[in-house]
Design an enzyme around this catalytic site. Structure first.
Site, PDB file in Angstrom:
ATOM      1  N   CYS A   1       2.062   6.081  -2.831  1.00 28.00           N
ATOM      2  CA  CYS A   1       3.060   5.063  -3.087  1.00 28.00           C
ATOM      3  C   CYS A   1       2.594   3.558  -2.777  1.00 28.00           C
ATOM      4  CB  CYS A   1       4.120   5.486  -1.943  1.00 28.00           C
ATOM      5  SG  CYS A   1       3.777   5.538  -0.111  1.00 28.00           S
ATOM      6  N   THR A   2       3.311   2.827  -1.730  1.00 36.05           N
ATOM      7  CA  THR A   2       2.827   1.460  -1.709  1.00 36.05           C
ATOM      8  C   THR A   2       1.867   1.365  -0.582  1.00 36.05           C
ATOM      9  OG1 THR A   2       4.954   0.553  -2.741  1.00 36.05           O
ATOM     10  CG2 THR A   2       3.370  -0.924  -1.246  1.00 36.05           C
TER      11      THR A   2
END
Length: 255
Positions: free
Chosen positions: A150-151
């Site tokens: 994800c981030t």
């Protein structure tokens, strides 16, 4: 015999970790080079891309379309990049905005990441994403990894790691250790982000989004037990991980 490092030598991304080597409760271990969790890959170097091209079959991007557009993953030769969003478009950004506003007004009742972790269990989109990720793992060749990110490689990515570790039979203590290890890999980055925020209330809320806490994973496990009777019940009922599918995972990923 020297055990390989779980932290992969990727210079342009944070928190890139192989789940290989973890012991299961039946005495086996997860193979190295099959399951890799990571933060965003936007800034990977040419050397990083070559390293990943040799080792990875599929990159599963768990971010929203907005996050992907703002911080795209560069093409990596021979590697499929699939979009498996956990949140609806803008959902993660909205959580942060709402939490900052509530904290400023004195109405923030609990750390916002508790509700986010409950949503991993209750969200139909998150459920579909994690089912699809498991299918990609089962479909990967035996000499290649599935990498998901994800981030920050913390929450959406962390929950995917938790699901796979539970399915493979890793004990709960080790699962929590892997989940919390993110803090070691992100500490410097978090301090830099939080240090740039002038308002102390906003800074505190932002820190809560960037760290991993035991209570966050507790919230997800508690939601699984409340809705499905147990963590195993969540895997079986929500994710379709029956005995046959779980045994297929273990046959592919353990030795």
């Amino acid at each position: 015999m020297t055990t390989p490092s779980r932290t992969l030598p990727i210079r342009g991304a944070r928190n890139v970790r192989d789940l290989g080597g973890y012991a299961t409760q039946d005495g086996r271990r997860i193979k190295f080079g099959r399951l890799v969790r990571a933060a965003e890959l936007t800034d990977v170097t040419p050397a990083d891309r070559a390293y990943l091209a040799d080792r990875v079959h599929v990159i599963a991007d768990l971010r929203t379309s907005h996050e992907r557009a703002e911080r795209p993953t560069p093409p990596i030769e021979g590697v499929r990049n699939v979009h498996l969003p956990v949140f609806e478009q803008g959902g993660h950004d909205n959580n942060i905005t709402k939490a900052v506003r509530a904290a400023a007004q004195g109405t923030l009742d609990e750390p916002p990441m508790l509700e986010v972790n409950r949503e991993f269990v209750t969200s139909e989109l998150a459920t579909r994403t994690y089912v699809e990720l498991i299918d990609h793992v089962l479909g990967a060749p035996e000499d290649k990894a599935v990498l998901w990110h994800c981030t920050a490689g913390k929450d959406r990515t962390g929950m995917a790691a938790v699901i796979l570790l539970v399915a493979l039979g890793v004990d709960e203590h080790t699962i929590y250790e892997d989940y919390l290890e993110t803090n070691e890999h992100l500490a410097e980055h978090v301090e830099r982000i939080v240090g740039e925020i002038a308002d102390p209330t906003e800074a505190a809320v932002m820190r809560s989004f960037w760290v991993a806490k035991r209570s966050y994973l507790d919230a997800a496990f508690d939601e699984m037990r409340a809705r499905f009777g147990s963590v195993d019940g969540y895997l079986r009922t929500a994710l379709g991980l029956d005995d046959a599918k779980r045994e297929a995972l273990r046959a592919a990923l353990l030795h």
